[in-house]
Every structure is written in structure tokens, then in C-alpha cells.
Design an enzyme around this catalytic site. Structure first.
Site, PDB file in Angstrom:
ATOM      1  N   HIS A 252      -2.336   7.421  -2.632  1.00  0.00           N
ATOM      2  CA  HIS A 252      -2.475   8.038  -1.308  1.00  0.00           C
ATOM      3  C   HIS A 252      -1.335   7.605  -0.385  1.00  0.00           C
ATOM      4  O   HIS A 252      -0.713   8.443   0.286  1.00  0.00           O
ATOM      5  CB  HIS A 252      -3.826   7.640  -0.704  1.00  0.00           C
ATOM      6  CG  HIS A 252      -3.960   7.966   0.752  1.00  0.00           C
ATOM      7  ND1 HIS A 252      -4.489   9.158   1.195  1.00  0.00           N
ATOM      8  CD2 HIS A 252      -3.628   7.254   1.863  1.00  0.00           C
ATOM      9  CE1 HIS A 252      -4.475   9.167   2.523  1.00  0.00           C
ATOM     10  NE2 HIS A 252      -3.954   8.031   2.950  1.00  0.00           N
ATOM     11  N   GLU A 253      -1.049   6.300  -0.357  1.00  0.00           N
ATOM     12  CA  GLU A 253       0.014   5.808   0.523  1.00  0.00           C
ATOM     13  C   GLU A 253       1.389   6.282   0.061  1.00  0.00           C
ATOM     14  O   GLU A 253       2.253   6.613   0.886  1.00  0.00           O
ATOM     15  CB  GLU A 253      -0.026   4.273   0.588  1.00  0.00           C
ATOM     16  CG  GLU A 253      -1.309   3.698   1.156  1.00  0.00           C
ATOM     17  CD  GLU A 253      -1.600   4.169   2.575  1.00  0.00           C
ATOM     18  OE1 GLU A 253      -0.642   4.511   3.300  1.00  0.00           O
ATOM     19  OE2 GLU A 253      -2.779   4.205   2.956  1.00  0.00           O
ATOM     20  N   HIS A 256       2.108   9.846   1.231  1.00  0.00           N
ATOM     21  CA  HIS A 256       2.662   9.985   2.581  1.00  0.00           C
ATOM     22  C   HIS A 256       4.190   9.935   2.536  1.00  0.00           C
ATOM     23  O   HIS A 256       4.872  10.692   3.239  1.00  0.00           O
ATOM     24  CB  HIS A 256       2.148   8.861   3.478  1.00  0.00           C
ATOM     25  CG  HIS A 256       0.753   9.058   3.982  1.00  0.00           C
ATOM     26  ND1 HIS A 256       0.365  10.181   4.669  1.00  0.00           N
ATOM     27  CD2 HIS A 256      -0.355   8.260   3.902  1.00  0.00           C
ATOM     28  CE1 HIS A 256      -0.917  10.079   5.006  1.00  0.00           C
ATOM     29  NE2 HIS A 256      -1.372   8.926   4.551  1.00  0.00           N
ATOM     30  N   GLU A 317      -3.773  13.245   6.474  1.00  0.00           N
ATOM     31  CA  GLU A 317      -4.524  12.298   5.657  1.00  0.00           C
ATOM     32  C   GLU A 317      -5.232  13.019   4.510  1.00  0.00           C
ATOM     33  O   GLU A 317      -5.254  12.526   3.373  1.00  0.00           O
ATOM     34  CB  GLU A 317      -5.547  11.547   6.512  1.00  0.00           C
ATOM     35  CG  GLU A 317      -4.950  10.557   7.481  1.00  0.00           C
ATOM     36  CD  GLU A 317      -4.204   9.430   6.786  1.00  0.00           C
ATOM     37  OE1 GLU A 317      -4.638   9.012   5.687  1.00  0.00           O
ATOM     38  OE2 GLU A 317      -3.186   8.971   7.332  1.00  0.00           O
TER      39      GLU A 317
END
Length: 420
Positions: A252-253, A256, A317
């Protein structure tokens, strides 16, 4: 889609120790690959190779074109200068109009009426030019293929975040775990697995990834647009021994960073501020005094924050969750565990009677809604996982492990209902 290809992809290290200068690994054929990268942190030279997965298919990348964009200094100084100019112009117009004799005010209105078509033509020309500029700077995100307005390049944005990177190193000075620490080895292993398995994604293979683990109780992990991965030990304590949950969170990070969400956020903030600043100029010109203008300015900023900036942040997100699931599935993690971290956080708050921030005031989706959304994506990414030739998962669904917590929350809700 190539599930296990590696193209110039590696993890570098950040830690206060020096490793051996080089190691060699054989890939099983006559060619010996040597991966050696160095990184300077406070004068310490660090290096360590990465063991590559077998390359099924390799793409050859040519040197990318140097894209035109806004000058970095203009991006950095635009916001404060524009706000200052808007306030000064607005106040100046108000004071000028207030001191203007009545007959001269009529002359000004007559001037605008006589030249209205010229002003309309100028506004129309500016709008058309901006439209061309907007369309020519629409860029597509990897994986989700969403188009967004991004008029400056990754190179420019990386220049902007260099200061942030140096600040982070100073903030956590003395807290970085050594590469010999088990927590560091674990994060490095999981990150390498994600990077290698997604090497066919150009944005993944082009980055110079680094890993740093920080001794800090805060539950957090983040990845800078330049590929620097920071994981705090508070997060590792929260996910426990599950590499599956850690794999999704790092995915997920990293998403980004791959999707350039930081650059997109900065740009859209500046674009919104441009609109707000025009409004601010009129506001300071029309309000009868500075006090009312300041209150009106504060109120308008809150409106923009709640109805534009916060929803956009939650959308990014959710997109990072989707791409993070994609990365984790290709790396053969058990994507069924992706929702467990957020559901556990939600249930723990319920048990402790902790109040959650209203969704409309939060930059992130609510934990329970986020877990539900991830659960709805599980079938899709289990199929992708199978397509990548991953080993079969155990039949027992790991999400059932949270059943005792769910029962405890339900019992607490029933008791609360009986007492009311």
C-alpha cells in the site's frame, strides 16, 4: 502481465553499520550477477546485494525523455507569494475604492461597460490556453489507468522532497536498527519480495528502493516518492508475526510512490489554492474591514478542506489499497489477510470505547469501511495470485481468527443496548 520479472530492481539499505563490500550469487547459468549498491548516510558507506528471482521475461528500457514542466523554484514559492499578493491586492482595491469620489466610481463602471467584450475575450483566451495546458499534462497512473493532471515531472518533485528526506534522517537519528536486527531482515525480505515480483511495472523497476527500520512505538510506515521505505517498530508490533499483513501494508505504501500520489496531492493543492486565491482577492476587496475578511477567509478554507481536500485524500488511499493488493497478490502473499489489520484496529477501538474521527474530517477511510472494501477485492486478487503460479493457500480463512474479537464487540453492544 509478467508475474515474476525483474528489471534493474533492487533494495538498498539505510543503517548505521558497514556491510561487506560485495557478494556474488549465481542464477544457475554461466552468467554470474553482481548486485552492488552504495548509500551514504552520515558518512557511512553501506552496500549489500539483492538475490534476484529467475527472470522469466525482461524488458529493456531506454533512457526516458526529459519532460518539460514547471520550474521547481516556481512550484516551491507559488503558494506563499500568491497568498500575500492576493491579500495586498484585495486590501489595496478596497482602500482605493473607498477613497474614490462618487463621480469617479461612475466613470470606472462606464469604462467596464464600454470594454466588456475585451475583458471577456481576455478571460476566454486565458481559459482556452489553460485548457490546452491541462489536456497536454494529463498522465495515466500505472495499473489503475486513472488520468490526472500532473504538469511537473517526477524529477522535479523529487527535488522538492529531498529536504523532507534529510529532515526524516535527522528526526530519527540514533533510532535506525542495524541490518543485523531480525526486524530489519524481516522488512528487507518482504520489501524485496514485492519489488522482485513486480519488476515488470516500469515505475517499480526504475526506482532506487531503500529500506530503513526505526525504533519507535508509533504505528506507521511510509514510502517517499524517491523510493525510501521507512517502517516503525510500532507497526511491526501491531501486525505481529504475519508477513502477509506486512506485505500488504508495504505494498500500500509503495503504491503511493508508484502512483505519484505525493506529486498529485501537491499539484492539486496548488491548483485549488490558485482558485481560492482569486476568491480571496475579491473577498478582501469586498469585505468592509480586515477582521471580517480574515473570518471569511478561514471559513472558505475549511469548506475547501472538508469538501475537496479530505475526499480527494480518501480516494487516493482507496486507490493505494487496490494497487497494494495487486502488488501483494503478484508477490504471492495471502491477500485474505489484507483486511485483518484494519478490522483489528476497528474492533480494538470498539472494545476500548475509543471515539473515531468522523469520516468527513479524516484523510483516510474509516477502518471498518476500509476492511469491508478490501474483503470485496479478495476474490479478484486471489485469481491474480493463481495466475502468477503461486502456491495454493491453506483452506482455513485467516480472517476467522478475529471471530473472538467480533463476538466480544457484539456482546458489548448488546449490553449497551439493554442499559439504554
Amino acid at each position: 502481465m509478467y508475474c515474476f520479472s525483474l528489471v534493474r530492481c533492487h533494495i538498498r539499505l539505510i543503517a548505521p553499520v558497514t556491510l561487506k563490500p560485495s557478494l556474488r550469487y549465481s542464477t544457475g547459468n554461466t552468467q554470474t550477477l553482481r548486485f552492488l549498491r552504495r548509500n551514504h548516510v552520515k558518512g557511512v558507506v553501506l552496500s549489500r546485494p539483492v538475490i534476484p528471482l529467475p527472470v522469466q521475461r525482461c524488458a529493456i528500457h531506454t533512457t526516458p525523455k526529459r519532460e518539460a514542466g514547471l520550474p521547481v523554484i516556481l512550484i516551491a514559492l507559488w503558494k506563499p507569494i500568491a497568498k500575500f499578493v492576493a491579500v495586498v491586492m484585495g486590501r489595496g482595491i478596497r482602500q482605493w475604492w473607498g477613497t474614490l469620489p462618487t463621480h469617479q466610481k461612475g466613470t470606472v463602471w462606464d469604462h467596464f461597460r464600454r470594454n466588456k467584450y475585451r475583458y471577456f475575450t481576455g478571460i476566454g483566451t486565458f481559459t482556452a490556453a489553460f485548457g490546452v495546458f491541462y489536456v497536454s499534462n494529463l498522465r495515466e497512473t500505472p495499473i489503475t489507468k486513472r488520468k490526472r493532471f500532473l504538469p511537473f515531472t517526477n524529477y522535479q518533485y523529487h527535488k522538492i522532497v529531498e529536504y523532507e528526506y534529510s529532515t526524516i534522517l535527522q528526526t530519527y537519528d540514533g533510532k535506525f536498527l542495524p541490518v543485523t536486527h531480525p526486524a530489519y531482515s524481516r522488512v528487507l525480505r518482504v520489501a524485496n519480495r514485492l519489488v522482485k515480483s513486480n519488476g515488470d511495472i516500469k515505475e517499480m523497476s526504475d526506482k532506487q528502493w531503500t529500506v530503513a527500520v526505526v525504533q519507535d512505538e508509533t504505528v506507521n510506515a511510509f514510502v517517499l516518492p524517491t523510493g525510501h521505505i521507512f517502517v516503525l517498530t510500532g507497526l511491526l508490533d501491531k501486525v505481529g508475526a504475519s508477513d502477509e499483513q506486512l506485505g500488504f501494508i508495504l505494498g500500500h505504501e509503495m503504491a503511493h510512490s508508484l502512483l505519484s500520489h505525493g506529486a498529485e496531492t501537491v499539484l492539486q493543492d496548488y491548483f485549488l489554492q490558485a482558485v481560492v486565491i482569486v476568491f480571496m482577492c475579491f473577498l478582501w476587496a469586498l469585505m468592509p474591514n480586515d477582521g471580517i475578511a480574515q473570518v471569511s477567509d478561514w471559513f472558505s478554507n475549511k469548506i475547501v478542506d472538508i469538501f475537496l481536500e479530505k475526499p480527494r485524500s480518501r480516494m487516493l488511499e482507496e486507490e493505494a489499497d487496490f494497487v497494494g493488493m495487486h502488488l501483494a497478490a503478484k508477490a504471492c502473499f495471502d491477500v485474505r489477510e489484507s483486511s485483518m489489520f484494519f478490522e483489528m484496529v476497528h474492533l480494538t477501538k470498539k472494545i476500548k470505547d475509543e471515539e473515531e474521527l468522523p469520516v468527513y474530517l479524516s484523510t483516510h477511510p474509516a477502518d471498518d469501511a476500509r476492511a469491508s472494501n478490501l474483503n470485496s477485492l479478495v476474490p479478484q486478487f486471489l485469481q491474480l495470485r493463481d495466475q502468477c503460479g503461486c502456491a495454493r493457500l491453506q483452506t482455513a480463512d485467516p480472517r476467522h481468527q478475529l471471530a473472538p474479537l467480533r463476538s466480544l464487540v457484539e456482546e458489548k453492544e448488546r449490553k449497551r443496548a439493554r442499559t439504554t
